[in-house]
Design a protein around this motif. Structure first.
Motif, PDB file in Angstrom:
ATOM      1  N   PHE A  63      88.460 -86.291 106.596  1.00 54.53           N
ATOM      2  CA  PHE A  63      87.439 -86.152 105.559  1.00 54.53           C
ATOM      3  C   PHE A  63      86.036 -86.303 106.124  1.00 54.53           C
ATOM      4  O   PHE A  63      85.825 -86.748 107.254  1.00 54.53           O
ATOM      5  N   ASP A  64      85.068 -85.915 105.305  1.00 51.90           N
ATOM      6  CA  ASP A  64      83.646 -86.034 105.634  1.00 51.90           C
ATOM      7  C   ASP A  64      82.999 -87.028 104.675  1.00 51.90           C
ATOM      8  O   ASP A  64      83.493 -87.240 103.562  1.00 51.90           O
ATOM      9  N   ILE A  65      81.881 -87.602 105.094  1.00 53.14           N
ATOM     10  CA  ILE A  65      81.117 -88.518 104.248  1.00 53.14           C
ATOM     11  C   ILE A  65      79.698 -87.981 104.152  1.00 53.14           C
ATOM     12  O   ILE A  65      79.080 -87.648 105.169  1.00 53.14           O
ATOM     13  N   PHE A  66      79.190 -87.883 102.925  1.00 51.87           N
ATOM     14  CA  PHE A  66      77.860 -87.314 102.692  1.00 51.87           C
ATOM     15  C   PHE A  66      76.944 -88.327 102.004  1.00 51.87           C
ATOM     16  O   PHE A  66      77.401 -89.109 101.161  1.00 51.87           O
ATOM     17  N   LEU A  67      75.663 -88.268 102.337  1.00 45.10           N
ATOM     18  CA  LEU A  67      74.641 -89.011 101.602  1.00 45.10           C
ATOM     19  C   LEU A  67      74.197 -88.115 100.458  1.00 45.10           C
ATOM     20  O   LEU A  67      73.850 -86.946 100.667  1.00 45.10           O
ATOM     21  N   MET A  68      74.206 -88.672  99.232  1.00 44.21           N
ATOM     22  CA  MET A  68      73.972 -87.879  98.033  1.00 44.21           C
ATOM     23  C   MET A  68      72.822 -88.444  97.202  1.00 44.21           C
ATOM     24  O   MET A  68      72.420 -89.596  97.343  1.00 44.21           O
ATOM     25  N   THR A  69      72.344 -87.626  96.276  1.00 45.00           N
ATOM     26  CA  THR A  69      71.376 -88.047  95.267  1.00 45.00           C
ATOM     27  C   THR A  69      71.600 -87.170  94.040  1.00 45.00           C
ATOM     28  O   THR A  69      72.421 -86.262  94.056  1.00 45.00           O
ATOM     29  N   GLY A  70      70.888 -87.454  92.938  1.00 46.74           N
ATOM     30  CA  GLY A  70      71.010 -86.622  91.748  1.00 46.74           C
ATOM     31  C   GLY A  70      71.831 -87.259  90.648  1.00 46.74           C
ATOM     32  O   GLY A  70      72.285 -88.402  90.745  1.00 46.74           O
ATOM     33  N   ALA A  71      72.031 -86.483  89.579  1.00 51.50           N
ATOM     34  CA  ALA A  71      72.794 -86.937  88.413  1.00 51.50           C
ATOM     35  C   ALA A  71      74.286 -86.769  88.668  1.00 51.50           C
ATOM     36  O   ALA A  71      74.701 -86.082  89.604  1.00 51.50           O
ATOM     37  N   ASP A  72      75.104 -87.393  87.806  1.00 51.62           N
ATOM     38  CA  ASP A  72      76.551 -87.269  87.944  1.00 51.62           C
ATOM     39  C   ASP A  72      76.994 -85.811  87.951  1.00 51.62           C
ATOM     40  O   ASP A  72      77.876 -85.426  88.714  1.00 51.62           O
ATOM     41  N   PHE A 111      82.838 -88.998  99.546  1.00 51.39           N
ATOM     42  CA  PHE A 111      83.878 -88.816 100.550  1.00 51.39           C
ATOM     43  C   PHE A 111      84.703 -87.598 100.119  1.00 51.39           C
ATOM     44  O   PHE A 111      85.169 -87.541  98.976  1.00 51.39           O
ATOM     45  N   GLN A 112      84.927 -86.652 101.011  1.00 51.13           N
ATOM     46  CA  GLN A 112      85.650 -85.443 100.633  1.00 51.13           C
ATOM     47  C   GLN A 112      86.553 -84.985 101.768  1.00 51.13           C
ATOM     48  O   GLN A 112      86.106 -84.814 102.906  1.00 51.13           O
ATOM     49  N   THR A 113      87.829 -84.796 101.451  1.00 55.78           N
ATOM     50  CA  THR A 113      88.768 -84.322 102.463  1.00 55.78           C
ATOM     51  C   THR A 113      88.467 -82.872 102.818  1.00 55.78           C
ATOM     52  O   THR A 113      87.945 -82.108 102.005  1.00 55.78           O
ATOM     53  N   LYS A 114      88.828 -82.511 104.036  1.00 56.79           N
ATOM     54  CA  LYS A 114      88.555 -81.162 104.526  1.00 56.79           C
ATOM     55  C   LYS A 114      89.302 -80.104 103.722  1.00 56.79           C
ATOM     56  O   LYS A 114      88.809 -78.982 103.543  1.00 56.79           O
ATOM     57  N   ASP A 115      90.498 -80.446 103.242  1.00 56.54           N
ATOM     58  CA  ASP A 115      91.284 -79.454 102.504  1.00 56.54           C
ATOM     59  C   ASP A 115      91.051 -79.519 100.996  1.00 56.54           C
ATOM     60  O   ASP A 115      91.697 -78.825 100.219  1.00 56.54           O
ATOM     61  N   PRO A 189      85.111 -76.724 100.283  1.00 53.86           N
ATOM     62  CA  PRO A 189      85.654 -77.330 101.488  1.00 53.86           C
ATOM     63  C   PRO A 189      86.611 -76.390 102.199  1.00 53.86           C
ATOM     64  O   PRO A 189      87.347 -75.637 101.572  1.00 53.86           O
ATOM     65  N   VAL A 190      86.575 -76.410 103.516  1.00 54.44           N
ATOM     66  CA  VAL A 190      87.433 -75.555 104.326  1.00 54.44           C
ATOM     67  C   VAL A 190      88.442 -76.421 105.052  1.00 54.44           C
ATOM     68  O   VAL A 190      88.090 -77.424 105.652  1.00 54.44           O
TER      69      VAL A 190
END
Length: 248
Positions: A63-72, A111-115, A189-190
């Protein structure tokens, strides 16, 4: 007439396809939490444990981890914190905090898995300005509402940090809410066939919008479920109104 009905049904399917489900979660973030404060140029630790939802970490999801902002419902990616993390062997990563504007409790992690089989979010936490000022943005779900409006932040270069006044940090979250474009399918996601070793980012900018990406934390998932229900209702109204217009 048939083409119009087909369009309405397609629109409904599109709306429903972007709704997250409780099974999306696969990790439970331990740090950062809501009272966490990051300061630019710090080296911080991000950690998590198994959420007991598929895919289990024992199955070694990548998986990948991203820094995020914004509304839900209108999340925006700011940077890739780490990529190709092996959930079976790794429970934490280090991150060098970037400079952001405005400071405030308007940043969170995804957090998002590659697949695409798993997604999870850490609650909103604070990133300060270069002087340690936490700002005044503390967005919460309005009374009677279902969506956390968050706030829109951005990564800035270290050379620009001195040009940002503290007055910008005092603006309400609503002042930043209209800066995010709503682009369905912005993140697809790929699946990685042979994922390389995890790499950790250092504040590299990766601005990207994620529509109806998920709750800002595990504890706020019920709020997002309610917002998802609202989208389902909107979809239903679109179809019913369209059919009524056509004389059905």
């Amino acid at each position: 007439m048939k083409s119009t009905i087909a369009f309405l049904l397609t629109l409904t399917a599109t709306l429903l396809s972007h709704l997250p489900t409780p099974s999306d979660a696969f990790v439970y973030p331990k740090t950062p939490i809501s009272n966490t404060v990051w300061k630019p140029e710090q080296d911080v630790t991000i950690s998590w444990h198994d959420d007991k939802h598929a895919p289990l970490l024992s199955s070694s999801p990548i998986f990948d981890i991203f820094l995020m902002t914004g509304a839900d419902d209108k999340q925006k990616k700011l940077a890739t914190i780490a990529s190709n993390v092996d959930g079976g062997t790794t429970t934490s990563v280090k991150y060098h905090v970037p400079h952001v504007s405005p400071p405030g409790q308007i940043y969170f992690l995804m957090f998002q898995t590659k697949d695409g089989s798993g997604m999870a979010w850490a609650t909103r936490f604070t990133i300060t300005d270069s002087e340690g000022n936490p700002g005044t943005l503390r967005p919460v779900i309005p009374e009677g509402g279902t969506i956390n409006p968050g706030g829109i932040g951005a990564i800035i270069s270290s050379s620009a940090k001195h040009r940002k006044s503290s007055a910008a940090a005092a603006k309400p979250a609503a002042a930043f809410a209209d800066r995010t474009a709503t682009a369905a399918g912005a993140h697809a996601p790929v699946k990685a066939a042979n994922a390389p070793a995890a790499s950790v980012g250092g504040g590299n900018t990766q601005e990207e919008n994620v529509v109806v990406g998920g709750a800002s934390s595990h504890k706020e998932s019920s709020a997002l479920k309610a917002s998802a229900g609202g989208l389902m209702a909107v979809a239903a109204v679109v179809v019913i109104s369209g059919l009524q217009f056509l004389g059905f």
